[in-house]
Design an enzyme around this catalytic site. Structure first.
Site, PDB file in Angstrom:
ATOM      1  N   LYS A   9     -18.429  51.588 -60.962  1.00  0.00           N
ATOM      2  CA  LYS A   9     -19.720  51.376 -60.296  1.00  0.00           C
ATOM      3  C   LYS A   9     -19.553  50.552 -59.020  1.00  0.00           C
ATOM      4  O   LYS A   9     -20.111  50.905 -57.968  1.00  0.00           O
ATOM      5  CB  LYS A   9     -20.698  50.690 -61.271  1.00  0.00           C
ATOM      6  CG  LYS A   9     -21.050  51.542 -62.481  1.00  0.00           C
ATOM      7  CD  LYS A   9     -22.114  50.914 -63.339  1.00  0.00           C
ATOM      8  CE  LYS A   9     -21.641  49.663 -64.045  1.00  0.00           C
ATOM      9  NZ  LYS A   9     -20.532  49.936 -65.013  1.00  0.00           N
ATOM     10  N   THR A  10     -18.796  49.474 -59.093  1.00  0.00           N
ATOM     11  CA  THR A  10     -18.579  48.649 -57.895  1.00  0.00           C
ATOM     12  C   THR A  10     -17.810  49.430 -56.837  1.00  0.00           C
ATOM     13  O   THR A  10     -18.121  49.353 -55.640  1.00  0.00           O
ATOM     14  CB  THR A  10     -17.823  47.364 -58.263  1.00  0.00           C
ATOM     15  OG1 THR A  10     -18.575  46.627 -59.244  1.00  0.00           O
ATOM     16  CG2 THR A  10     -17.613  46.484 -57.039  1.00  0.00           C
ATOM     17  N   ASP A  22     -25.110  43.908 -58.707  1.00  0.00           N
ATOM     18  CA  ASP A  22     -24.451  44.178 -59.985  1.00  0.00           C
ATOM     19  C   ASP A  22     -25.297  43.608 -61.125  1.00  0.00           C
ATOM     20  O   ASP A  22     -25.982  42.595 -60.953  1.00  0.00           O
ATOM     21  CB  ASP A  22     -23.060  43.550 -59.981  1.00  0.00           C
ATOM     22  CG  ASP A  22     -22.172  44.114 -61.077  1.00  0.00           C
ATOM     23  OD1 ASP A  22     -22.529  45.153 -61.669  1.00  0.00           O
ATOM     24  OD2 ASP A  22     -21.103  43.520 -61.326  1.00  0.00           O
ATOM     25  N   THR A  79     -25.112  48.115 -66.864  1.00  0.00           N
ATOM     26  CA  THR A  79     -24.480  48.606 -68.087  1.00  0.00           C
ATOM     27  C   THR A  79     -25.528  48.876 -69.167  1.00  0.00           C
ATOM     28  O   THR A  79     -25.196  49.419 -70.214  1.00  0.00           O
ATOM     29  CB  THR A  79     -23.469  47.578 -68.626  1.00  0.00           C
ATOM     30  OG1 THR A  79     -24.136  46.311 -68.805  1.00  0.00           O
ATOM     31  CG2 THR A  79     -22.324  47.381 -67.645  1.00  0.00           C
ATOM     32  N   ARG A 105     -10.384  50.914 -65.538  1.00  0.00           N
ATOM     33  CA  ARG A 105     -10.020  49.497 -65.403  1.00  0.00           C
ATOM     34  C   ARG A 105      -9.005  49.110 -66.461  1.00  0.00           C
ATOM     35  O   ARG A 105      -8.031  48.391 -66.185  1.00  0.00           O
ATOM     36  CB  ARG A 105     -11.270  48.626 -65.510  1.00  0.00           C
ATOM     37  CG  ARG A 105     -10.968  47.125 -65.371  1.00  0.00           C
ATOM     38  CD  ARG A 105     -12.233  46.305 -65.574  1.00  0.00           C
ATOM     39  NE  ARG A 105     -13.225  46.592 -64.550  1.00  0.00           N
ATOM     40  CZ  ARG A 105     -14.512  46.269 -64.656  1.00  0.00           C
ATOM     41  NH1 ARG A 105     -14.958  45.669 -65.747  1.00  0.00           N
ATOM     42  NH2 ARG A 105     -15.346  46.556 -63.677  1.00  0.00           N
TER      43      ARG A 105
END
Length: 331
Positions: A65-66, A110, A159, A218
């Protein structure tokens, strides 16, 4: 031979992660549908000479997402400003950010679902009409002063999309739901990372790491670094045996379960005969917070088919017994 370079990677974790992030949509691996939708949105805005619609990125942690927010700024040629929901605890915090925005700038928020209600209400007006009302003075003499804002794009990441109030969700022109990656997609992510780190690894060892990465880039990149460290210290090739040995050392089993995952499964099966049992009871048994078990451990175990949720509590599946090598008991 897959030689492991001995030079240090980056001075800080942030710098390291930055080197691995894709710079544009062409470099971004996976999420094919989201990439196509986002590319269309950005191209249309460019052709019309306007700022792109506000974008909401929803999905579990670690899926990009980032990175996508950074790509939006890169693709539009605009600056990116980063903040987070927990940092916006009142309208004044948000007003300070918005009042300094420049035309076309991308504002990334975020964990947007954790914003304070007063900040959310101010953001509604800013996203829809590009203006905010600032209160000047206190008490009976306080006045509301309107402040016009230049057009900008909000990229929100969450999230837990279900916690976003409907008025805020409705102000996003595009909502992307990011999905977990397949092993093949994760292998492509790892190939790119290995190339950037000059590891010279490909094929079977990367497939081994990908299969234990819980569908999350990640995690895959983090495990690759641990395997790289193991191979460097042991002066070994970065091959499948090295990957297996390193991941075993770090308690990551063949299905990607870590120490806490297995502790929860073992408690459910050995202490509670496979369930049903409540998540808080499980958390106390393994010495963790209930929120950690519910938000971090349980989603992966449910998605893997190792536990199931019922109205009476969590139960272990036959697959869980088989994975731990324990004979099923009759309930």
């Amino acid at each position: 031979m897959n030689a492991i370079p001995e030079h240090p990677e980056s001075d800080t974790e942030l710098e390291f992660e930055s080197t691995l992030r894709p710079r544009n949509l062409r470099e971004f691996v996976g999420q094919e549908k989201v990439r196509t939708q986002l590319d269309l949105l950005l191209r249309a805005a460019r052709l019309q000479g306007r700022t792109p619609d506000h974008i909401l990125l929803a999905g579990p942690p670690g899926l990009g997402k980032t990175t996508l927010a950074m790509i939006v700024a890169e693709e539009t040629g605009q600056a990116l400003r980063l903040t987070s929901g927990p940092a916006l605890q009142n309208a004044g915090d948000l007003a300070a950010v918005l009042s300094s925005m420049t035309e076309g700038e991308v504002l990334f928020i975020d964990e947007i679902h954790r914003m304070a209600r007063t900040a959310e209400e101010m953001l509604y007006l800013a996203m829809e009409d590009f203006r905010i009302d600032i209160m000047v003075g206190k008490g009976a003499g306080a006045q509301s002063v309107p402040l016009d804002l230049p057009p900008f794009t909000v990229v929100g990441a969450t999230t837990r999309a279900g916690l976003l109030p409907a008025p805020l969700r409705d102000r996003f022109g595009f909502t992307a739901h990011l999905e977990f990656y397949s092993d093949a997609e994760l292998e492509r992510v790892l190939e790119r990372t290995a190339r950037l780190l000059e590891l010279g690894a490909s094929g079977a060892p990367l497939a081994e790491i990908a299969s234990r990465s819980r569908g999350t880039p990640r995690i895959a990149n983090r495990l690759l670094r641990r395997v790289r460290d193991w191979a460097l210290v042991h002066q070994a090739e970065l091959d499948t045996p090295s990957a297996q040995a390193a991941l075993e050392l770090y308690d990551v089993d063949a299905r990607g379960l870590d120490r806490l995952d297995r502790a929860v499964l073992e408690a459910l099966i050995l202490r509670f005969s496979g369930g049903p049992v409540g998540v808080r009871t499980l958390a106390v048994t393994v010495g963790e917070e209930a929120e950690t078990v519910e938000a971090v451990v349980e989603p992966f175990l449910v998605r893997s088919g190792l536990i199931a949720r019922t109205q009476r509590g969590r139960i272990a599946t036959l697959e869980a017994y088989d994975h731990l090598g324990i004979a099923p008991t009759s309930r």
